[in-house]
Design a protein around this motif. Structure first.
Motif, mmCIF file in Angstrom:
data_model
loop_
_atom_site.group_PDB
_atom_site.id
_atom_site.type_symbol
_atom_site.label_atom_id
_atom_site.label_comp_id
_atom_site.label_asym_id
_atom_site.label_seq_id
_atom_site.Cartn_x
_atom_site.Cartn_y
_atom_site.Cartn_z
ATOM 1 N N VAL A 125 -7.917 -6.602 -33.835
ATOM 2 C CA VAL A 125 -8.930 -6.249 -32.840
ATOM 3 C C VAL A 125 -9.855 -7.438 -32.594
ATOM 4 C CG1 VAL A 125 -10.964 -4.784 -32.454
ATOM 5 C CG2 VAL A 125 -8.814 -3.764 -33.196
ATOM 6 N N ASP A 126 -10.276 -8.130 -33.659
ATOM 7 C CA ASP A 126 -11.156 -9.295 -33.503
ATOM 8 C C ASP A 126 -10.471 -10.403 -32.722
ATOM 9 O OD1 ASP A 126 -13.140 -7.988 -34.864
ATOM 10 O OD2 ASP A 126 -12.842 -9.066 -36.760
ATOM 11 N N GLU A 127 -9.174 -10.605 -32.963
ATOM 12 C CA GLU A 127 -8.423 -11.640 -32.246
ATOM 13 C C GLU A 127 -8.349 -11.324 -30.749
ATOM 14 O OE1 GLU A 127 -6.375 -15.075 -31.559
ATOM 15 O OE2 GLU A 127 -7.216 -14.480 -33.484
ATOM 16 N N ILE A 128 -8.037 -10.077 -30.426
ATOM 17 C CA ILE A 128 -7.950 -9.677 -29.017
ATOM 18 C C ILE A 128 -9.329 -9.754 -28.364
ATOM 19 C CG2 ILE A 128 -7.424 -7.761 -27.450
ATOM 20 C CD1 ILE A 128 -4.941 -9.140 -28.653
ATOM 21 N N SER A 142 -11.783 -11.750 -29.148
ATOM 22 C CA SER A 142 -12.072 -13.169 -28.959
ATOM 23 C C SER A 142 -11.349 -13.718 -27.727
ATOM 24 C CB SER A 142 -11.666 -13.937 -30.214
ATOM 25 O OG SER A 142 -11.777 -15.311 -30.018
ATOM 26 N N HIS A 143 -10.082 -13.336 -27.593
ATOM 27 C CA HIS A 143 -9.287 -13.781 -26.438
ATOM 28 C C HIS A 143 -9.918 -13.286 -25.128
ATOM 29 C CE1 HIS A 143 -5.910 -14.601 -23.808
ATOM 30 N NE2 HIS A 143 -5.798 -13.322 -23.532
ATOM 31 N N LEU A 144 -10.323 -12.035 -25.106
ATOM 32 C CA LEU A 144 -10.906 -11.468 -23.889
ATOM 33 C C LEU A 144 -12.271 -12.068 -23.579
ATOM 34 C CD1 LEU A 144 -9.859 -7.716 -24.267
ATOM 35 C CD2 LEU A 144 -8.835 -9.463 -22.784
ATOM 36 N N ILE A 145 -13.057 -12.353 -24.595
ATOM 37 C CA ILE A 145 -14.373 -12.978 -24.369
ATOM 38 C C ILE A 145 -14.195 -14.382 -23.799
ATOM 39 C CG2 ILE A 145 -16.388 -13.925 -25.573
ATOM 40 C CD1 ILE A 145 -16.297 -11.417 -27.378
ATOM 41 N N GLU A 146 -13.216 -15.133 -24.326
ATOM 42 C CA GLU A 146 -12.929 -16.471 -23.784
ATOM 43 C C GLU A 146 -12.481 -16.374 -22.331
ATOM 44 O OE1 GLU A 146 -10.062 -18.425 -26.265
ATOM 45 O OE2 GLU A 146 -11.404 -18.414 -28.017
ATOM 46 N N SER A 147 -11.662 -15.377 -22.033
ATOM 47 C CA SER A 147 -11.201 -15.196 -20.651
ATOM 48 C C SER A 147 -12.364 -14.830 -19.739
ATOM 49 C CB SER A 147 -10.128 -14.114 -20.586
ATOM 50 O OG SER A 147 -9.002 -14.493 -21.336
ATOM 51 N N ALA A 148 -13.246 -13.967 -20.208
ATOM 52 C CA ALA A 148 -14.396 -13.553 -19.399
ATOM 53 C C ALA A 148 -15.326 -14.726 -19.137
ATOM 54 C CB ALA A 148 -15.149 -12.422 -20.102
ATOM 55 N N ALA A 149 -15.403 -15.668 -20.063
ATOM 56 C CA ALA A 149 -16.256 -16.850 -19.866
ATOM 57 C C ALA A 149 -15.751 -17.694 -18.702
ATOM 58 C CB ALA A 149 -16.303 -17.679 -21.152
ATOM 59 N N ALA A 150 -14.441 -17.605 -18.426
ATOM 60 C CA ALA A 150 -13.860 -18.359 -17.311
ATOM 61 C C ALA A 150 -14.009 -17.609 -15.984
ATOM 62 C CB ALA A 150 -12.388 -18.651 -17.595
ATOM 63 N N GLY A 151 -14.512 -16.372 -16.036
ATOM 64 C CA GLY A 151 -14.726 -15.615 -14.801
ATOM 65 C C GLY A 151 -14.047 -14.262 -14.836
ATOM 66 N N THR A 152 -14.468 -13.394 -13.936
ATOM 67 C CA THR A 152 -13.931 -12.032 -13.878
ATOM 68 C C THR A 152 -12.445 -12.031 -13.544
ATOM 69 O OG1 THR A 152 -16.096 -11.194 -13.234
ATOM 70 C CG2 THR A 152 -14.223 -9.757 -12.811
ATOM 71 N N ASP A 153 -12.021 -12.955 -12.668
ATOM 72 C CA ASP A 153 -10.593 -13.026 -12.330
ATOM 73 C C ASP A 153 -9.754 -13.380 -13.559
ATOM 74 O OD1 ASP A 153 -11.089 -12.359 -9.708
ATOM 75 O OD2 ASP A 153 -11.139 -14.456 -9.020
ATOM 76 N N GLY A 170 -2.179 -9.097 -18.593
ATOM 77 C CA GLY A 170 -1.152 -9.696 -19.447
ATOM 78 C C GLY A 170 -0.995 -9.000 -20.785
ATOM 79 N N LEU A 171 -2.033 -8.303 -21.220
ATOM 80 C CA LEU A 171 -1.973 -7.619 -22.510
ATOM 81 C C LEU A 171 -1.330 -6.236 -22.430
ATOM 82 C CD1 LEU A 171 -5.467 -8.442 -24.042
ATOM 83 C CD2 LEU A 171 -3.248 -9.328 -24.761
ATOM 84 N N ASP A 172 -1.207 -5.670 -21.259
ATOM 85 C CA ASP A 172 -0.717 -4.307 -21.082
ATOM 86 C C ASP A 172 -1.819 -3.333 -21.482
ATOM 87 O OD1 ASP A 172 1.056 -2.354 -20.318
ATOM 88 O OD2 ASP A 172 2.574 -2.804 -21.823
ATOM 89 N N THR A 173 -1.533 -2.061 -21.501
ATOM 90 C CA THR A 173 -2.549 -1.084 -21.881
ATOM 91 C C THR A 173 -2.838 -1.222 -23.375
ATOM 92 O OG1 THR A 173 -1.027 0.679 -22.487
ATOM 93 C CG2 THR A 173 -1.650 0.519 -20.150
ATOM 94 N N PRO A 174 -4.024 -0.819 -23.815
ATOM 95 C CA PRO A 174 -4.315 -0.935 -25.241
ATOM 96 C C PRO A 174 -3.364 -0.090 -26.098
ATOM 97 C CG PRO A 174 -6.130 0.158 -24.087
ATOM 98 C CD PRO A 174 -5.174 -0.313 -23.056
ATOM 99 N N TYR A 175 -2.907 1.024 -25.568
ATOM 100 C CA TYR A 175 -1.998 1.882 -26.326
ATOM 101 C C TYR A 175 -0.616 1.251 -26.452
ATOM 102 C CZ TYR A 175 -5.862 4.950 -25.291
ATOM 103 O OH TYR A 175 -7.114 5.468 -25.173
ATOM 104 N N ALA A 176 -0.116 0.648 -25.384
ATOM 105 C CA ALA A 176 1.187 -0.020 -25.440
ATOM 106 C C ALA A 176 1.128 -1.234 -26.368
ATOM 107 C CB ALA A 176 1.631 -0.440 -24.042
ATOM 108 N N LEU A 177 0.051 -2.014 -26.270
ATOM 109 C CA LEU A 177 -0.106 -3.175 -27.147
ATOM 110 C C LEU A 177 -0.223 -2.733 -28.602
ATOM 111 C CD1 LEU A 177 -0.477 -6.247 -27.397
ATOM 112 C CD2 LEU A 177 -2.936 -5.870 -27.118
ATOM 113 N N GLY A 178 -0.993 -1.680 -28.846
ATOM 114 C CA GLY A 178 -1.137 -1.164 -30.205
ATOM 115 C C GLY A 178 0.179 -0.674 -30.771
#
Length: 184
Positions: free
Chosen positions: A30-33, A35-46, A54-62
């Motif tokens: 969870v911390d890794e994901i 971190s990845h999402l926070i880094e992506s958000a820093a680059a912008g909403t897009d 790219g991650l799929d739904t949280p249930y499918a990824l889980g």
């Protein structure tokens, strides 16, 4: 909905879908994901939108994480039962997994039959063995169809034990090999 709220919502639902994992493993994933999402958000909403897509739904990824975790644990485990259960869970989506489970079950059934032959031969010597019948032969636990002589006698016991062990090992080898291929 803010980016932070979207990230927290995704990570919360991912954590729910990882309940079958060890708490330390779950927290690390969870911390890794996050971190990845926070880094992506820093680059912008897009960029966050692309990362979430790219991650799929949280249930499918889980589910994928849990399956990989269980399969990796089963490969390193000692017995084939855990490996068989792990592959059965994945075999509904992969032909290789379903084929491996089918072959392994056949091998285990053969091992059981050979072991039964070895165990029953001393108590029912006329019904367990190998017989020459016409141009072919019959073998197993059965009532012979003719008065043909039994070919192996008591040698069927060590032969059956060896074949039972070989069948068991072959089934386990098929499961382990397939699981390793699926983990790649």
């Amino acid at each position: 909905m803010t980016d932070e709220h979207r990230i927290n919502d995704y990570v919360r639902r991912l954590g729910w879908s990882l309940q079958r994992l060890d708490p330390a493993e779950r927290t690390a994933l969870v911390d890794e994901i996050r971190s990845h999402l926070i880094e992506s958000a820093a680059a912008g909403t897009d960029a966050l939108d692309r990362a979430l897509a790219g991650l799929d739904t949280p249930y499918a990824l889980g589910r994928r994480f849990v399956e990989e975790y269980e399969l990796a644990g089963a490969v390193s485990g000692s017995g084939p039962r855990r490996l068989l259960v792990a592959l059965l869970g994945r075999s509904t989506r992969r032909v290789a997994g379903a084929s491996a489970v089918f072959v392994a079950i056949l091998c285990y059934l053969c091992a059981l039959i050979f072991a039964a032959m070895a165990a029953i031969k001393p108590f029912a010597p006329g019904r367990v063995g190998a017989w020459r019948v016409g141009s072919g032969w019959e073998a197993g636990i059965l009532i012979p169809t003719s008065n043909a002589p039994e070919l192996l006698g008591l040698w069927i016991i060590p032969l059956s034990i060896a074949l039972a062990i070989a069948s068991y090992l072959a089934g386990t080898l098929v499961l382990r090999h397939t699981a390793r291929l699926m983990l790649r």
